[in-house]
Design an enzyme around this catalytic site. Structure first.
Site, mmCIF file in Angstrom:
data_model
loop_
_atom_site.group_PDB
_atom_site.id
_atom_site.type_symbol
_atom_site.label_atom_id
_atom_site.label_comp_id
_atom_site.label_asym_id
_atom_site.label_seq_id
_atom_site.Cartn_x
_atom_site.Cartn_y
_atom_site.Cartn_z
ATOM 1 N N ASP A 97 0.859 -1.176 0.000
ATOM 2 C CA ASP A 97 0.000 0.000 0.000
ATOM 3 C C ASP A 97 0.898 1.229 0.000
ATOM 4 O OD1 ASP A 97 0.904 -0.237 2.631
ATOM 5 O OD2 ASP A 97 -1.026 0.225 3.542
ATOM 6 N N TYR A 126 3.086 4.645 0.771
ATOM 7 C CA TYR A 126 3.786 5.176 1.941
ATOM 8 C C TYR A 126 2.807 6.034 2.736
ATOM 9 C CZ TYR A 126 8.177 3.981 -0.510
ATOM 10 O OH TYR A 126 9.199 3.336 -1.150
ATOM 11 N N PHE A 135 6.537 2.156 -4.277
ATOM 12 C CA PHE A 135 7.949 2.340 -3.917
ATOM 13 C C PHE A 135 8.499 3.724 -4.265
ATOM 14 C CE2 PHE A 135 7.715 -2.366 -4.242
ATOM 15 C CZ PHE A 135 8.101 -2.671 -2.946
ATOM 16 N N HIS A 183 10.712 -9.412 0.203
ATOM 17 C CA HIS A 183 10.449 -7.968 0.078
ATOM 18 C C HIS A 183 11.751 -7.189 0.289
ATOM 19 C CE1 HIS A 183 8.660 -4.023 1.015
ATOM 20 N NE2 HIS A 183 7.602 -4.467 0.364
#
Length: 223
Positions: free
Chosen positions: A64, A66, A77, A186
């Site tokens: 989701d 930031y 990202f 991740h």
């Protein structure tokens, strides 16, 4: 009404009329009125706006947006210029340097990737300030699952980069043998050393595209 400005408008027109999406829209209207929500409402669909359906060469799936001030702008990202790249993004840049010798950039805005055909898609497209995963389960996952399914139907090859447990859950939606799935840990500091570093995904993505006559991605970031 949502206006994206490319093929997605027609492809998703029925989706925007489904009961789950109308409920989602109602929830978001209340959330934006009463709380601080990221990204700005005009940036929610930037991933689709920057990368039209036919232009997608690779998909990077995030969780989701930031949830800090000034960070999210609708591309997973990515952060706006002038905002310090968060740790996960720094680790992405480090892996690119390790694989391809490209030095980390001075900022973290990834629109140059999106314009080349990298769909930078979060599984939920909004979040409350300071509360990660706060818009999980309100309907976004249905919407983004549909986007992945629509891309899966396309015969032109593309690469799906699935980083972390949440992204790997989408693997079942990708059944077309034309496409390549790359999965690993991740890039967050908690897991990057458990399989993200050394994954080779950026080189593997470009090798796959080049072998099929598709222009590879320039993973450097525009100064």
């Amino acid at each position: 009404m949502v206006h994206i400005g490319n093929e997605w408008d027609d492809i998703l027109k029925d989706e925007f009329q489904k009961p789950y999406y109308l409920r989602l829209r109602s929830i978001l209207a209340q959330e934006y009125r009463t709380r601080t929500i990221y990204p700005d409402m005009y940036d929610i669909f930037n991933a689709l706006r920057y990368t039209s359906y036919s232009d997608v060469k690779a998909v990077i799936l995030g969780q989701d947006p930031y949830h800090g001030p000034g960070q999210a702008h609708g591309l997973c990202f990515s952060v706006k210029r002038g905002v310090e790249p968060p740790p996960s993004l720094k680790n992405i840049f480090q892996e690119i340097q390790n694989e391809l010798g490209i030095a980390p950039p001075a900022h973290g805005e990834l629109t140059c990737w999106a314009k080349q055909g990298v769909l930078l898609l979060n599984t939920a497209l909004t979040v409350r300030a300071g509360q990660a995963n706060s818009h999980r389960g309100i309907g976004w996952e249905i919407f983004t699952d549909q986007i992945i399914s629509l891309l899966n139907q396309r015969q032109q090859p593309m690469v799906f980069l699935l980083w972390g447990a949440n992204a790997k859950q989408k693997r079942a939606l990708i059944t077309n043998p034309s496409h390549l799935i790359l999965s690993c840990a991740h890039p967050s500091p908690l897991s990057a050393y458990h399989g993200f570093f050394g994954c080779g995904h950026f080189k593997a993505c470009n090798d796959f595209l080049s072998a099929r006559g598709i222009t590879p991605i320039d993973w450097s970031v525009t100064p």
